[in-house]
Write a protein that holds these residues in place. Structure first.
Motif, short mmCIF file in Angstrom:
data_model
loop_
_atom_site.label_atom_id
_atom_site.label_comp_id
_atom_site.label_asym_id
_atom_site.label_seq_id
_atom_site.Cartn_x
_atom_site.Cartn_y
_atom_site.Cartn_z
N THR A 155 0.78 -1.07 -0.12
CA THR A 155 -0.14 -0.09 0.01
C THR A 155 0.94 1.16 -0.12
N CYS A 173 -3.47 -0.85 -2.01
CA CYS A 173 -4.19 0.50 -1.91
C CYS A 173 -3.32 1.47 -2.27
N ILE A 185 -10.56 0.42 5.36
CA ILE A 185 -10.62 0.23 3.87
C ILE A 185 -10.34 -1.19 3.51
N ALA A 188 -9.28 -3.36 -2.16
CA ALA A 188 -8.01 -2.39 -2.96
C ALA A 188 -8.30 -1.57 -3.89
N THR A 190 -7.66 2.81 -5.13
CA THR A 190 -7.17 3.92 -5.18
C THR A 190 -8.29 5.10 -4.47
N TYR A 191 -7.88 5.64 -3.35
CA TYR A 191 -8.79 6.38 -2.45
C TYR A 191 -8.20 7.79 -2.20
N LYS A 198 -13.42 6.12 -2.84
CA LYS A 198 -12.59 5.26 -3.85
C LYS A 198 -12.86 5.79 -5.24
#
Length: 200
Positions: A155, A173, A185, A188, A190-191, A198
């Motif tokens: 991550t 992530c 979270i 998996a 992108t946040y 997300k």
């Protein structure tokens, strides 16, 4: 450590070399697959990444990409892989840090924390008490993990991001720069944002 091979002649590699020098390393060389470059930060590039394990020296991977860092580190004899901690980092006595991890200037890692192998704890970031940081995680410049945070393998916590206490983040992530994580979270991806959402 008197001789060190750094795999990856990049900006990150330059910082790794500086930390090694500040820790008393007297001979530093780079290995990189780009044949158009011949030095990095004033240190010579003497071969390709696949050749680095053949030299009699300590080795560390100076590559930001977690997948590439993992692949290369796991191809090198684990007895050669070292850990580097900048003299100006603050690391509690009971912190466990895995092989191949780099802790940069101004970073703070507080008691009860476990950092996995091949991680980057970047400049002026902080990892508070009782955190568990998985393998090949990047805690970016100026980002902060509050107490009792679990971060899954590979991550990336973006620059200036904050993860609130008692939060778990699953593997693979990417947390955007300046983001704030206030809930677990579990998927998996992108946040980004405050609080994070997300990206679909």
């Amino acid at each position: 450590m008197k001789k060190l091979v750094i795999i990856g002649a990049s900006g990150h590699g330059k910082v790794v070399a500086d930390i090694a020098r500040k820790n008393g390393c007297s001979e530093i060389v780079f290995f990189d697959d780009d044949e158009s470059i011949h030095e990095c930060g004033g240190y010579p590039i003497i071969g390709k990444s696949s050749e680095a394990g053949t030299i009699d020296s300590d080795v560390i991977i100076g590559i930001g990409n977690a997948g590439v860092r993992k692949r290369i580190q796991e191809s090198v004899d684990e007895n050669k892989i070292v850990t580097l901690i900048h003299p100006d980092a603050v690391v509690a006595d009971d912190v466990v840090i895995g092989a191949g991890t780099v802790v940069m200037a101004g970073a703070v890692i507080n008691p009860g924390t476990h950092i996995g192998k091949g991680c980057i704890i970047n400049t002026c970031s902080s990892v508070d008490h009782d955190c568990k940081v998985g393998d090949y995680v990047h805690i970016s410049v100026g980002s902060h993990l509050c107490g009792t945070v679990n971060v899954g393998d590979r991550t990336w916590i973006g620059a200036g991001a904050t993860v609130s206490n008692n939060i778990s983040i699953c593997p693979d992530c990417m947390i955007g720069a300046g983001a704030v994580v206030i809930k677990n979270i579990e998927e998996a991806g992108t946040y980004v944002g405050v609080p994070v959402k997300k990206i679909k």
